[in-house]
Design an enzyme around this catalytic site. Sequence first.
Site, PDB file in Angstrom:
ATOM      1  N   HIS A  54      32.139  48.958  37.791  1.00 52.66           N
ATOM      2  CA  HIS A  54      32.879  49.184  36.425  1.00 52.66           C
ATOM      3  C   HIS A  54      32.652  47.818  35.726  1.00 52.66           C
ATOM      4  O   HIS A  54      32.272  46.804  36.453  1.00 52.66           O
ATOM      5  CB  HIS A  54      34.384  49.370  36.569  1.00 52.66           C
ATOM      6  CG  HIS A  54      35.035  48.512  37.168  1.00 52.66           C
ATOM      7  ND1 HIS A  54      36.097  48.800  38.594  1.00 52.66           N
ATOM      8  CD2 HIS A  54      35.346  47.131  37.406  1.00 52.66           C
ATOM      9  CE1 HIS A  54      36.276  47.768  38.987  1.00 52.66           C
ATOM     10  NE2 HIS A  54      36.179  46.775  38.194  1.00 52.66           N
TER      11      HIS A  54
HETATM   12  C1  T46 Z   1      37.467  44.343  39.935  1.00 52.91           C
HETATM   13  C2  T46 Z   1      37.168  44.576  41.520  1.00 52.91           C
HETATM   14  C3  T46 Z   1      36.349  43.424  41.934  1.00 52.91           C
HETATM   15  C4  T46 Z   1      46.800  47.873  39.734  1.00 52.91           C
HETATM   16  O1  T46 Z   1      47.604  48.534  39.613  1.00 52.91           O
HETATM   17  N1  T46 Z   1      46.678  46.421  39.413  1.00 52.91           N
HETATM   18  C5  T46 Z   1      45.622  45.833  39.407  1.00 52.91           C
HETATM   19  O2  T46 Z   1      45.714  44.622  39.183  1.00 52.91           O
HETATM   20  C6  T46 Z   1      44.349  45.997  39.970  1.00 52.91           C
HETATM   21  C7  T46 Z   1      43.298  45.505  40.050  1.00 52.91           C
HETATM   22  C8  T46 Z   1      44.382  47.331  40.479  1.00 52.91           C
HETATM   23  N2  T46 Z   1      45.387  48.366  40.267  1.00 52.91           N
HETATM   24  C9  T46 Z   1      45.181  49.708  40.723  1.00 52.91           C
HETATM   25  C10 T46 Z   1      44.326  50.517  39.859  1.00 52.91           C
HETATM   26  C11 T46 Z   1      43.811  51.639  40.941  1.00 52.91           C
HETATM   27  O3  T46 Z   1      44.813  52.559  40.933  1.00 52.91           O
HETATM   28  O4  T46 Z   1      44.597  49.829  41.862  1.00 52.91           O
HETATM   29  C12 T46 Z   1      44.078  51.027  42.270  1.00 52.91           C
HETATM   30  C13 T46 Z   1      42.638  50.284  42.733  1.00 52.91           C
HETATM   31  O5  T46 Z   1      41.834  49.750  41.597  1.00 52.91           O
HETATM   32  P1  T46 Z   1      40.280  49.934  41.755  1.00 52.91           P
HETATM   33  O6  T46 Z   1      40.007  51.227  42.128  1.00 52.91           O
HETATM   34  O7  T46 Z   1      39.922  49.410  40.223  1.00 52.91           O
HETATM   35  O8  T46 Z   1      39.726  48.883  42.622  1.00 52.91           O
HETATM   36  P2  T46 Z   1      38.290  48.147  42.784  1.00 52.91           P
HETATM   37  O9  T46 Z   1      38.473  47.444  44.095  1.00 52.91           O
HETATM   38  O10 T46 Z   1      37.243  49.088  42.572  1.00 52.91           O
HETATM   39  O11 T46 Z   1      38.204  47.108  41.652  1.00 52.91           O
HETATM   40  C14 T46 Z   1      39.176  45.914  41.978  1.00 52.91           C
HETATM   41  C15 T46 Z   1      39.563  45.741  40.250  1.00 52.91           C
HETATM   42  O12 T46 Z   1      40.173  46.763  39.740  1.00 52.91           O
HETATM   43  C16 T46 Z   1      38.753  45.243  39.228  1.00 52.91           C
HETATM   44  O13 T46 Z   1      39.071  44.452  38.097  1.00 52.91           O
HETATM   45  O14 T46 Z   1      36.688  43.827  39.061  1.00 52.91           O
HETATM   46  O15 T46 Z   1      38.283  44.742  42.146  1.00 52.91           O
END
Ligand code: T46
Length: 139
Positions: A54
């Site tokens: 993303h």
């Molecule tokens: C990024 C990469 C490097 C929250 O509730 N609060 C938060 O601060 C974050 C970061 C995530 N969440 C929740 C949202 C989703 O339900 O945690 C879950 C997993 O998030 P996501 O699928 O976006 O995780 P990654 O590892 O794919 O991405 C993350 C960060 O979201 C993003 O900002 O740049 O790590």
Amino acid sequence: MKTDMSRKKEVVLGSHGNSRGSLLVGESGREIPFLIKRFFVIKDVPSGATRGAHAHKTTSQALFCLCGSFTLITDDGVSVIEESIDSHSTGRLLLPKVWHTMKDFSKGTIALVVANKHYRESDYVRDYEGFLRLVKKGT
Ligand code: T46
């Protein structure tokens, strides 16, 4: 501040090592080029899993690998950089409008991310075509 804003956008932490071990430090306005409002940790990533995939509309982040290694792919809509991230003391700046993906996590990897904004799902662009439109539009 030793942030390379050109290609790989490295963020080099201060390092204090001695016979008692190693201490790494990052301060807003010094090693970290923004005010930190949030941090999160990524760990226990199963073999073969991909994270990220993303871009953010306005959030800036700095990504560090505290333990282990992974591959980081960054794409600004023009060129793509793929690199192995395994240094504890040198992270990567992830600026807005950069599509980023993390893969090939080694077992036990722990990544630390600091961000200049609180979490808002509306700041994410999770479809690649939408990302390219955002980059083209420039807003
Ligand atoms: C990024 C990469 C490097 C929250 O509730 N609060 C938060 O601060 C974050 C970061 C995530 N969440 C929740 C949202 C989703 O339900 O945690 C879950 C997993 O998030 P996501 O699928 O976006 O995780 P990654 O590892 O794919 O991405 C993350 C960060 O979201 C993003 O900002 O740049 O790590």
